[in-house]
Design a protein around this motif. Structure first.
Motif, PDB file in Angstrom:
ATOM      1  N   PRO A 223       0.809  -1.223   0.000  1.00 42.67           N
ATOM      2  CA  PRO A 223       0.000   0.000   0.000  1.00 42.67           C
ATOM      3  C   PRO A 223       0.839   1.268   0.000  1.00 42.67           C
ATOM      4  O   PRO A 223       0.358   2.328  -0.385  1.00 42.67           O
ATOM      5  CB  PRO A 223      -0.812  -0.126   1.289  1.00 42.67           C
ATOM      6  CG  PRO A 223      -0.823  -1.582   1.590  1.00 42.67           C
ATOM      7  CD  PRO A 223       0.476  -2.122   1.086  1.00 42.67           C
ATOM      8  N   ALA A 224       2.104   1.161   0.403  1.00 45.49           N
ATOM      9  CA  ALA A 224       2.952   2.353   0.386  1.00 45.49           C
ATOM     10  C   ALA A 224       3.178   2.847  -1.040  1.00 45.49           C
ATOM     11  O   ALA A 224       3.588   3.983  -1.258  1.00 45.49           O
ATOM     12  CB  ALA A 224       4.289   2.039   1.042  1.00 45.49           C
ATOM     13  N   ASP A 225       2.888   1.986  -2.036  1.00 46.65           N
ATOM     14  CA  ASP A 225       3.137   2.361  -3.425  1.00 46.65           C
ATOM     15  C   ASP A 225       2.030   3.200  -4.044  1.00 46.65           C
ATOM     16  O   ASP A 225       2.153   3.661  -5.167  1.00 46.65           O
ATOM     17  CB  ASP A 225       3.303   1.105  -4.280  1.00 46.65           C
ATOM     18  CG  ASP A 225       4.593   0.385  -3.946  1.00 46.65           C
ATOM     19  OD1 ASP A 225       5.545   1.058  -3.549  1.00 46.65           O
ATOM     20  OD2 ASP A 225       4.611  -0.846  -4.070  1.00 46.65           O
ATOM     21  N   PHE A 226       0.900   3.309  -3.371  1.00 43.80           N
ATOM     22  CA  PHE A 226      -0.175   4.090  -3.981  1.00 43.80           C
ATOM     23  C   PHE A 226      -0.770   5.032  -2.954  1.00 43.80           C
ATOM     24  O   PHE A 226      -0.673   4.812  -1.752  1.00 43.80           O
ATOM     25  CB  PHE A 226      -1.257   3.174  -4.563  1.00 43.80           C
ATOM     26  CG  PHE A 226      -1.916   2.285  -3.550  1.00 43.80           C
ATOM     27  CD1 PHE A 226      -1.480   0.997  -3.348  1.00 43.80           C
ATOM     28  CD2 PHE A 226      -2.982   2.753  -2.799  1.00 43.80           C
ATOM     29  CE1 PHE A 226      -2.086   0.186  -2.401  1.00 43.80           C
ATOM     30  CE2 PHE A 226      -3.599   1.947  -1.857  1.00 43.80           C
ATOM     31  CZ  PHE A 226      -3.139   0.657  -1.651  1.00 43.80           C
ATOM     32  N   GLN A 227      -1.403   6.090  -3.442  1.00 39.36           N
ATOM     33  CA  GLN A 227      -2.087   7.018  -2.540  1.00 39.36           C
ATOM     34  C   GLN A 227      -3.519   7.287  -2.987  1.00 39.36           C
ATOM     35  O   GLN A 227      -4.204   8.122  -2.421  1.00 39.36           O
ATOM     36  CB  GLN A 227      -1.352   8.353  -2.465  1.00 39.36           C
ATOM     37  CG  GLN A 227       0.088   8.279  -2.033  1.00 39.36           C
ATOM     38  CD  GLN A 227       1.020   8.188  -3.226  1.00 39.36           C
ATOM     39  OE1 GLN A 227       0.751   8.744  -4.291  1.00 39.36           O
ATOM     40  NE2 GLN A 227       2.117   7.469  -3.050  1.00 39.36           N
ATOM     41  N   MET A 228      -3.945   6.599  -4.040  1.00 39.19           N
ATOM     42  CA  MET A 228      -5.331   6.787  -4.470  1.00 39.19           C
ATOM     43  C   MET A 228      -5.897   5.445  -4.909  1.00 39.19           C
ATOM     44  O   MET A 228      -5.249   4.700  -5.633  1.00 39.19           O
ATOM     45  CB  MET A 228      -5.410   7.798  -5.611  1.00 39.19           C
ATOM     46  CG  MET A 228      -6.838   8.194  -5.920  1.00 39.19           C
ATOM     47  SD  MET A 228      -6.953   9.378  -7.264  1.00 39.19           S
ATOM     48  CE  MET A 228      -6.787  10.913  -6.407  1.00 39.19           C
ATOM     49  N   VAL A 229      -7.091   5.161  -4.395  1.00 44.83           N
ATOM     50  CA  VAL A 229      -7.778   3.926  -4.771  1.00 44.83           C
ATOM     51  C   VAL A 229      -8.972   4.334  -5.630  1.00 44.83           C
ATOM     52  O   VAL A 229      -9.820   5.103  -5.184  1.00 44.83           O
ATOM     53  CB  VAL A 229      -8.276   3.171  -3.516  1.00 44.83           C
ATOM     54  CG1 VAL A 229      -8.999   1.896  -3.914  1.00 44.83           C
ATOM     55  CG2 VAL A 229      -7.115   2.879  -2.567  1.00 44.83           C
ATOM     56  N   GLY A 230      -8.988   3.871  -6.875  1.00 44.72           N
ATOM     57  CA  GLY A 230     -10.058   4.280  -7.788  1.00 44.72           C
ATOM     58  C   GLY A 230     -11.075   3.182  -7.999  1.00 44.72           C
ATOM     59  O   GLY A 230     -11.129   2.201  -7.266  1.00 44.72           O
ATOM     60  N   TRP A 231     -11.882   3.358  -9.001  1.00 40.76           N
ATOM     61  CA  TRP A 231     -12.918   2.379  -9.349  1.00 40.76           C
ATOM     62  C   TRP A 231     -13.011   2.324 -10.872  1.00 40.76           C
ATOM     63  O   TRP A 231     -12.343   3.104 -11.551  1.00 40.76           O
ATOM     64  CB  TRP A 231     -14.257   2.768  -8.700  1.00 40.76           C
ATOM     65  CG  TRP A 231     -15.292   1.691  -8.694  1.00 40.76           C
ATOM     66  CD1 TRP A 231     -16.487   1.675  -9.350  1.00 40.76           C
ATOM     67  CD2 TRP A 231     -15.233   0.457  -7.962  1.00 40.76           C
ATOM     68  NE1 TRP A 231     -17.165   0.524  -9.076  1.00 40.76           N
ATOM     69  CE2 TRP A 231     -16.416  -0.251  -8.236  1.00 40.76           C
ATOM     70  CE3 TRP A 231     -14.276  -0.128  -7.111  1.00 40.76           C
ATOM     71  CZ2 TRP A 231     -16.689  -1.512  -7.692  1.00 40.76           C
ATOM     72  CZ3 TRP A 231     -14.541  -1.372  -6.564  1.00 40.76           C
ATOM     73  CH2 TRP A 231     -15.740  -2.048  -6.861  1.00 40.76           C
ATOM     74  N   HIS A 232     -13.873   1.431 -11.386  1.00 40.82           N
ATOM     75  CA  HIS A 232     -13.861   1.184 -12.836  1.00 40.82           C
ATOM     76  C   HIS A 232     -14.967   1.893 -13.601  1.00 40.82           C
ATOM     77  O   HIS A 232     -15.252   1.526 -14.742  1.00 40.82           O
ATOM     78  CB  HIS A 232     -13.967  -0.320 -13.094  1.00 40.82           C
ATOM     79  CG  HIS A 232     -12.854  -1.090 -12.456  1.00 40.82           C
ATOM     80  ND1 HIS A 232     -11.641  -1.278 -13.072  1.00 40.82           N
ATOM     81  CD2 HIS A 232     -12.764  -1.663 -11.228  1.00 40.82           C
ATOM     82  CE1 HIS A 232     -10.854  -1.969 -12.249  1.00 40.82           C
ATOM     83  NE2 HIS A 232     -11.500  -2.202 -11.125  1.00 40.82           N
ATOM     84  N   GLY A 233     -15.611   2.901 -13.000  1.00 39.18           N
ATOM     85  CA  GLY A 233     -16.686   3.588 -13.718  1.00 39.18           C
ATOM     86  C   GLY A 233     -16.149   4.438 -14.856  1.00 39.18           C
ATOM     87  O   GLY A 233     -15.037   4.964 -14.792  1.00 39.18           O
ATOM     88  N   ARG A 234     -16.945   4.531 -15.912  1.00 35.99           N
ATOM     89  CA  ARG A 234     -16.582   5.449 -17.011  1.00 35.99           C
ATOM     90  C   ARG A 234     -17.834   6.133 -17.539  1.00 35.99           C
ATOM     91  O   ARG A 234     -18.907   5.536 -17.560  1.00 35.99           O
ATOM     92  CB  ARG A 234     -15.935   4.687 -18.168  1.00 35.99           C
ATOM     93  CG  ARG A 234     -14.549   4.215 -17.831  1.00 35.99           C
ATOM     94  CD  ARG A 234     -13.862   3.690 -19.059  1.00 35.99           C
ATOM     95  NE  ARG A 234     -12.599   3.062 -18.695  1.00 35.99           N
ATOM     96  CZ  ARG A 234     -11.824   2.423 -19.555  1.00 35.99           C
ATOM     97  NH1 ARG A 234     -12.183   2.312 -20.820  1.00 35.99           N
ATOM     98  NH2 ARG A 234     -10.694   1.892 -19.158  1.00 35.99           N
TER      99      ARG A 234
END
Ligand code: 13P
Ligand code: SF4
Length: 365
Positions: A223-234
């Motif tokens: 988790p230290a490698d990312f700072q944003m968790v997204g989703w698959h909506g478009r």
């Protein structure tokens, strides 16, 4: 602002002044009658009409008391003292107005005007994400339904997403549900992003952050490698614009200025000259001194910009339309006021939780 007219003829004359270049006269004559009647009924019923920037030119120019992007219209909905709010936009916008105004009647002129982004995520998905990333704040795009907002900490629009994310006292945020908006915000805020998926309980990891938002499928180990968790909506509209569209238009019109909505892919945003909310795009064209523009968003907005800027040429890619926004017509808006349809309701148990996230957004400034 709505056109104030003393008669149908007066309405027609005023519409001609604004719209003669973009709406044929035969249409203006029909629409003048409808617009006059809508504005008369609006006063009689103590109603306000809010109109999104995607509304077709005759509607956009004549009946809304306020036009704007999602953020501006949410603010206007929060401020109104009218009894009835008619929302010429889509369902999540009208629902947001209802969340803010539980004691007012909120009407949407179509029985259903959805949004592919709002449909891409459920409240249960948000609860699952919270369980995977405990303590991480949930930032939710306004293009979601009330039950998803109810699970969120703060709402954003494309007009304030970067500022809100920057303001949070947290290195890591969950940003839902628009994959492309999240990647565009990640790039602007210097964050790296992952897109988890619930399928098979496996994390589908994508690296889309600090460089240019376009590196995909690089495995991240902790988790230290990312700072944003997204989703698959478009967004089903903005997803269709491509860099090759941009290259083709630039080849044909070398002086074109290209403006895109941040619901477009990071590659398209990168290849554009400017990107921002619908209102930010309108303002950009207004203050820019160039003869020709391509606005990569719902095509009717190009007509509205053309009507307001008669000396600027607007190119359009109109093969991609928003079927939901296009549900809203002047005829249906008249029926909406006449018959009080279609009323938007939000269960109180959901509303009281959703309003916190919406009010935080409004208070953000
Ligand atoms: P804005 O908030 O920029 O108006 O965008 C709303 C929307 O649905 C864009 O497709
Ligand atoms: Fe939703 Fe896209 Fe339509 Fe906007 S243009 S309302 S994001 S489907």
């Amino acid at each position: 602002m709505a056109i104030q007219a003393t008669s149908v003829q007066d309405m027609y004359n005023k519409m001609r002044e604004k719209l003669a270049d973009v709406v044929p006269d035969v249409e203006l004559q029909i629409k003048a009658e409808i617009a006059y009647e809508i504005n008369r009924l609006k006063v009689e019923k103590n109603a306000i009409i809010l109109g999104h920037n995607y509304m077709e030119p005759a509607l956009f120019a004549t009946i809304p008391d306020y036009v704007g992007d999602s953020l501006m219209l949410s603010r206007k909905a929060a401020q109104t003292d009218k009894d009835i709010i008619v929302f010429c936009g889509v369902e999540f916008m009208a629902e947001t107005a209802k969340i803010l105004n539980p004691n007012k009647t909120v009407l949407l002129p179509a029985s259903h005007a959805g949004c592919s982004l709002a449909e891409s995520i459920s409240a249960e998905d948000v609860r699952w994400l919270r369980s995977q990333y405990p303590g991480v704040p949930v930032v939710t795009y306004i293009n979601t339904y009330a039950d998803v907002k109810a699970e969120s900490d703060i709402c954003v629009t494309s007009g304030n997403a970067v500022a809100v994310v920057n303001s949070l006292q947290s290195d890591t945020v969950i940003f839902l549900p628009d994959e492309y908006l999240a990647k565009n915000v990640a790039r602007e805020t210097g964050k790296q992003i992952i897109l988890p998926t619930r399928a098979g309980n496996a994390l589908e990891k994508m690296h889309a952050g600090v460089d240019n938002g376009m590196k995909a499928n690089i495995e991240l180990t902790s988790p230290a490698d990312f700072q944003m968790v997204g989703w698959h909506g478009r967004c089903e509209v903005h997803d269709k614009f491509t860099v090759s569209d941009i290259q083709a238009v630039r080849a044909q019109f070398p002086d074109v200025v290209i403006v895109s909505h941040p619901e477009c892919s990071p590659e398209v945003v990168e290849a554009s000259d400017f990107s921002g909310s619908t209102q930010a795009m309108i303002n950009f064209v207004e203050r820019t001194e160039a003869p020709r523009y391509l606005v990569l968003t719902e095509c009717s907005m190009g007509d509205n910009i053309a009507a307001a800027n008669p000396h600027k040429e607007m190119l359009r890619l109109c093969s991609v339309r928003c079927p939901h926004m296009n549900q809203i017509t002047m005829e249906d808006t008249l029926d909406s006021l006449r018959y009080n349809q279609y009323e938007i309701n939000v269960p109180e148990e959901i509303r009281v939780r959703a309003v916190r996230a919406v009010e935080r957004m409004i208070a953000f400034g």
